[in-house]
Design a protein around this motif. Structure first.
Motif, PDB file in Angstrom:
ATOM      1  N   ARG A  76       0.860  -1.186   0.000  1.00 55.52           N
ATOM      2  CA  ARG A  76       0.000   0.000   0.000  1.00 55.52           C
ATOM      3  C   ARG A  76       0.898   1.239   0.000  1.00 55.52           C
ATOM      4  NH1 ARG A  76      -5.123   0.438   1.361  1.00 55.52           N
ATOM      5  NH2 ARG A  76      -5.095  -1.672   2.223  1.00 55.52           N
ATOM      6  N   LEU A  77       0.635   2.169  -0.895  1.00 57.71           N
ATOM      7  CA  LEU A  77       1.486   3.340  -1.060  1.00 57.71           C
ATOM      8  C   LEU A  77       0.816   4.592  -0.507  1.00 57.71           C
ATOM      9  CD1 LEU A  77       4.015   4.708  -2.155  1.00 57.71           C
ATOM     10  CD2 LEU A  77       2.932   4.778  -4.412  1.00 57.71           C
ATOM     11  N   VAL A  78       1.581   5.344   0.264  1.00 55.88           N
ATOM     12  CA  VAL A  78       1.116   6.614   0.799  1.00 55.88           C
ATOM     13  C   VAL A  78       2.051   7.706   0.273  1.00 55.88           C
ATOM     14  CG1 VAL A  78       0.715   7.990   2.882  1.00 55.88           C
ATOM     15  CG2 VAL A  78       0.182   5.536   2.878  1.00 55.88           C
ATOM     16  N   LYS A  79       1.486   8.674  -0.436  1.00 53.18           N
ATOM     17  CA  LYS A  79       2.269   9.759  -1.010  1.00 53.18           C
ATOM     18  C   LYS A  79       2.077  11.020  -0.163  1.00 53.18           C
ATOM     19  CE  LYS A  79       1.250   7.845  -5.588  1.00 53.18           C
ATOM     20  NZ  LYS A  79       0.676   8.113  -6.933  1.00 53.18           N
ATOM     21  N   VAL A  80       3.172  11.531   0.367  1.00 51.32           N
ATOM     22  CA  VAL A  80       3.116  12.715   1.222  1.00 51.32           C
ATOM     23  C   VAL A  80       3.608  13.916   0.417  1.00 51.32           C
ATOM     24  CG1 VAL A  80       3.905  13.789   3.364  1.00 51.32           C
ATOM     25  CG2 VAL A  80       3.538  11.305   3.260  1.00 51.32           C
ATOM     26  N   GLN A  81       2.779  14.926   0.359  1.00 54.38           N
ATOM     27  CA  GLN A  81       3.154  16.158  -0.313  1.00 54.38           C
ATOM     28  C   GLN A  81       3.774  17.116   0.698  1.00 54.38           C
ATOM     29  OE1 GLN A  81       2.800  16.391  -3.640  1.00 54.38           O
ATOM     30  NE2 GLN A  81       1.878  14.332  -3.636  1.00 54.38           N
ATOM     31  N   ASN A  82       4.655  17.989   0.209  1.00 59.36           N
ATOM     32  CA  ASN A  82       5.229  19.001   1.091  1.00 59.36           C
ATOM     33  C   ASN A  82       4.126  19.855   1.707  1.00 59.36           C
ATOM     34  OD1 ASN A  82       8.007  18.546   1.125  1.00 59.36           O
ATOM     35  ND2 ASN A  82       8.270  19.509  -0.874  1.00 59.36           N
ATOM     36  N   ASN A  83       4.184  20.010   3.013  1.00 57.66           N
ATOM     37  CA  ASN A  83       3.194  20.765   3.745  1.00 57.66           C
ATOM     38  C   ASN A  83       3.921  21.847   4.531  1.00 57.66           C
ATOM     39  OD1 ASN A  83       1.602  21.456   6.221  1.00 57.66           O
ATOM     40  ND2 ASN A  83       0.110  20.036   5.339  1.00 57.66           N
ATOM     41  N   GLU A  84       3.506  23.077   4.380  1.00 62.58           N
ATOM     42  CA  GLU A  84       4.222  24.192   5.002  1.00 62.58           C
ATOM     43  C   GLU A  84       4.304  24.048   6.511  1.00 62.58           C
ATOM     44  OE1 GLU A  84       4.081  29.095   5.262  1.00 62.58           O
ATOM     45  OE2 GLU A  84       2.771  28.027   3.866  1.00 62.58           O
ATOM     46  N   ALA A  85       3.236  23.557   7.124  1.00 66.49           N
ATOM     47  CA  ALA A  85       3.215  23.427   8.588  1.00 66.49           C
ATOM     48  C   ALA A  85       4.077  22.264   9.071  1.00 66.49           C
ATOM     49  CB  ALA A  85       1.775  23.255   9.069  1.00 66.49           C
ATOM     50  N   PHE A  86       4.194  21.205   8.236  1.00 64.84           N
ATOM     51  CA  PHE A  86       4.924  20.004   8.662  1.00 64.84           C
ATOM     52  C   PHE A  86       6.032  19.637   7.688  1.00 64.84           C
ATOM     53  CE2 PHE A  86       0.517  19.503  10.234  1.00 64.84           C
ATOM     54  CZ  PHE A  86       0.780  19.486  11.594  1.00 64.84           C
ATOM     55  N   TRP A  87       6.634  20.616   7.038  1.00 60.70           N
ATOM     56  CA  TRP A  87       7.627  20.340   6.027  1.00 60.70           C
ATOM     57  C   TRP A  87       8.801  19.567   6.618  1.00 60.70           C
ATOM     58  CZ3 TRP A  87      12.778  21.396   5.106  1.00 60.70           C
ATOM     59  CH2 TRP A  87      13.221  21.156   3.804  1.00 60.70           C
ATOM     60  N   LEU A  94       4.639   9.653   8.935  1.00 56.59           N
ATOM     61  CA  LEU A  94       4.296   8.396   9.608  1.00 56.59           C
ATOM     62  C   LEU A  94       2.841   8.369  10.052  1.00 56.59           C
ATOM     63  CD1 LEU A  94       7.416   7.572  11.813  1.00 56.59           C
ATOM     64  CD2 LEU A  94       6.448   6.145  10.014  1.00 56.59           C
ATOM     65  N   THR A  95       2.344   9.506  10.523  1.00 55.26           N
ATOM     66  CA  THR A  95       0.942   9.579  10.946  1.00 55.26           C
ATOM     67  C   THR A  95       0.009   9.236   9.792  1.00 55.26           C
ATOM     68  OG1 THR A  95       1.440  11.249  12.629  1.00 55.26           O
ATOM     69  CG2 THR A  95      -0.843  11.081  11.903  1.00 55.26           C
ATOM     70  N   LEU A  96       0.302   9.755   8.608  1.00 56.10           N
ATOM     71  CA  LEU A  96      -0.517   9.442   7.433  1.00 56.10           C
ATOM     72  C   LEU A  96      -0.431   7.958   7.100  1.00 56.10           C
ATOM     73  CD1 LEU A  96       0.249  12.493   5.090  1.00 56.10           C
ATOM     74  CD2 LEU A  96      -1.644  12.190   6.707  1.00 56.10           C
ATOM     75  N   HIS A  99       4.683  15.927  20.769  1.00 54.93           N
ATOM     76  CA  HIS A  99       6.080  16.245  20.405  1.00 54.93           C
ATOM     77  C   HIS A  99       6.243  16.351  18.886  1.00 54.93           C
ATOM     78  CE1 HIS A  99       6.439  11.833  19.716  1.00 54.93           C
ATOM     79  NE2 HIS A  99       5.773  11.736  20.858  1.00 54.93           N
ATOM     80  N   MET A 100       5.171  16.774  18.215  1.00 53.30           N
ATOM     81  CA  MET A 100       5.208  16.886  16.761  1.00 53.30           C
ATOM     82  C   MET A 100       6.263  17.887  16.294  1.00 53.30           C
ATOM     83  SD  MET A 100       4.009  15.835  13.837  1.00 53.30           S
ATOM     84  CE  MET A 100       2.388  15.067  14.023  1.00 53.30           C
ATOM     85  N   VAL A 108       9.081  18.438  17.632  1.00 53.11           N
ATOM     86  CA  VAL A 108      10.420  17.877  17.784  1.00 53.11           C
ATOM     87  C   VAL A 108      10.627  16.942  16.603  1.00 53.11           C
ATOM     88  CG1 VAL A 108      11.989  16.578  19.273  1.00 53.11           C
ATOM     89  CG2 VAL A 108      10.163  17.972  20.287  1.00 53.11           C
ATOM     90  N   ARG A 109      11.501  17.327  15.690  1.00 52.66           N
ATOM     91  CA  ARG A 109      11.579  16.616  14.410  1.00 52.66           C
ATOM     92  C   ARG A 109      11.914  15.131  14.559  1.00 52.66           C
ATOM     93  NH1 ARG A 109      11.977  19.873   9.813  1.00 52.66           N
ATOM     94  NH2 ARG A 109      10.659  21.702  10.160  1.00 52.66           N
ATOM     95  N   SER A 110      12.782  14.777  15.496  1.00 47.11           N
ATOM     96  CA  SER A 110      13.105  13.373  15.716  1.00 47.11           C
ATOM     97  C   SER A 110      12.258  12.835  16.869  1.00 47.11           C
ATOM     98  CB  SER A 110      14.596  13.204  16.023  1.00 47.11           C
ATOM     99  OG  SER A 110      14.954  13.982  17.140  1.00 47.11           O
ATOM    100  N   GLY A 111      12.396  11.542  17.167  1.00 48.52           N
ATOM    101  CA  GLY A 111      11.693  10.978  18.312  1.00 48.52           C
ATOM    102  C   GLY A 111      10.390  10.286  17.989  1.00 48.52           C
TER     103      GLY A 111
END
Length: 368
Positions: free
Chosen positions: A98-109, A116-118, A219-220, A222-225
């Motif tokens: 199953r493929l999930v394509k994530v587009q660049n999002n200004e809030a979560f770039w 991962l949430t998607l 902790h969204m 925080v980029r890592s973790g």
């Protein structure tokens, strides 16, 4: 003053022995793990950003797993190379991809947690098994070995993600030993009823655990973790277990330069600042006791104050630590790095100091 220094040294040795015999021995001397295969529905989740070379090699190894009910959720996090195109070919080739394509999002770039949430929301199976795009299982029974640890109560499984061995590379020995020591710590604390972290290279949990803590929301930013901060928040003595059979292990490509590895470790250590207070305390005390043991050993031997007692304490400490690390390394198939333990420990102590000081003045780069 010398008597006070000696007493401090004795106390530090006692702290180290307490860690190794009181905590780390819980994993080192644990019985060989038995597995009873489950037939739970599993979604294997892989998030990739510009990983075209790795996914060509490793995704087919996931697709060839001996397991009756699993899907592979491939997440392309707005890659700029051919990762998406390769994923699309895998989707055509394998019916359970199953493929999930994530587009660049200004809030979560550039935020892996958003991607991962998607992917987690898109997963159709109830149980989730995570690995990285540059990782691969050591066995076709990896899913079986990891899922076998799930029970009605145990809904989080911490696995071991080791690094490939590079012959004649001392840096590789350092990386693999540090990874081994980290695993000894989080496996042992989990067995002691206080899980505090896991690694995204090899981690599994029931989907409801993700939603019980509202995912990564706390902790969204925080980029890592996505792995250790999630486990720090969601895991407890009742819902967490570990997997350490040979079939449950994954392998990853290690860094090949000290600079690249240092950047990686800076990210990991910066993330630990967001752990719960007790977890930060116990980790800090452990590394402080390592550093203090080294310094006081040198000082007391240099001035030859009660040197026989000091040598006995040093020898006893190394005997205990070597035994615990050695038995742990045997379980995780990392015995060759144990021979270099005293030297590598010194290197890691000063690396920790370097990272701590560097992170004060500059923020490490996260994700890709």
């Amino acid at each position: 003053m010398l008597i006070i220094i000696l007493y401090i040294f004795i106390f530090i040795v006692a702290v180290q022995i307490l860690y190794y015999l009181g905590i780390f021995s819980k994993f080192a001397f644990a019985k060989t793990q038995q597995t009873t295969p489950n037939t739970l529905p599993i979604s294997v989740i892989v998030c990739a950003k510009n990983e075209q070379e790795n996914i060509v090699r490793f995704i087919p190894l996931l697709a060839e797993q001996n397991y009756s009910d699993f899907e592979i959720v491939l997440i392309d996090d707005a890659s700029s190379d051919n990762t998406l195109a390769i994923f699309e070919e895998f989707e055509k080739q394998y019916s359970n991809v199953r493929l999930v394509k994530v587009q660049n999002n200004e809030a979560f770039w550039g935020n892996k947690k958003y991607a991962l949430t998607l992917g987690i929301k898109a997963a159709k199976k109830e149980y989730l098994l995570f690995t990285d795009a540059d990782c691969y299982p050591t066995s076709k029974d990896w899913i079986t070995a990891m899922s076998a640890q799930f029970t009605a109560q145990k809904t989080i499984v911490l696995g071991y993600g080791k690094y490939e061995k590079i012959n004649n590379s001392f840096l590789n020995k350092i990386i693999r030993f540090e990874t081994l020591l980290t695993a000894i710590q989080y496996f042992s604390w989990a067995k002691a009823g206080h899980p505090y972290m896991g690694v995204g290279r090899n981690l599994a949990y029931k989907k409801e655990e993700f939603f019980n803590v509202n995912g990564f929301i706390d902790h969204m930013r925080v980029r890592s973790g996505d792995d250790d901060l999630f486990i720090n928040q969601a895991a407890n003595s009742k819902n967490t277990t570990i997997a350490y059979t040979p079939e449950s292990i994954t392998l990853s490509k290690p860094k090949t330069t000290y600079k690249d590895w240092l950047i990686q470790k800076r990210r990991h250590i910066a993330t630990a600042n967001y752990y719960k207070k007790f977890d930060k305390f116990q980790l800090g005390l452990f590394y402080f006791s390592q550093l203090t043991f080294l310094i006081l050993s040198i000082v007391l031997l240099a001035i030859q104050f009660e040197w026989i007692l000091v040598l006995l304490l040093i020898g006893f400490r190394y005997l205990i630590t070597w035994l615990v690390i050695g038995f742990s390394a045997g379980k995780l198939k990392e015995k060759d790095v144990v021979y270099w333990y005293p030297v590598i420990e010194i290197v890691l102590i000063f690396t920790q100091i370097n990272i701590f000081v560097t992170n004060i003045f500059s923020k490490p780069i996260h994700w890709k």
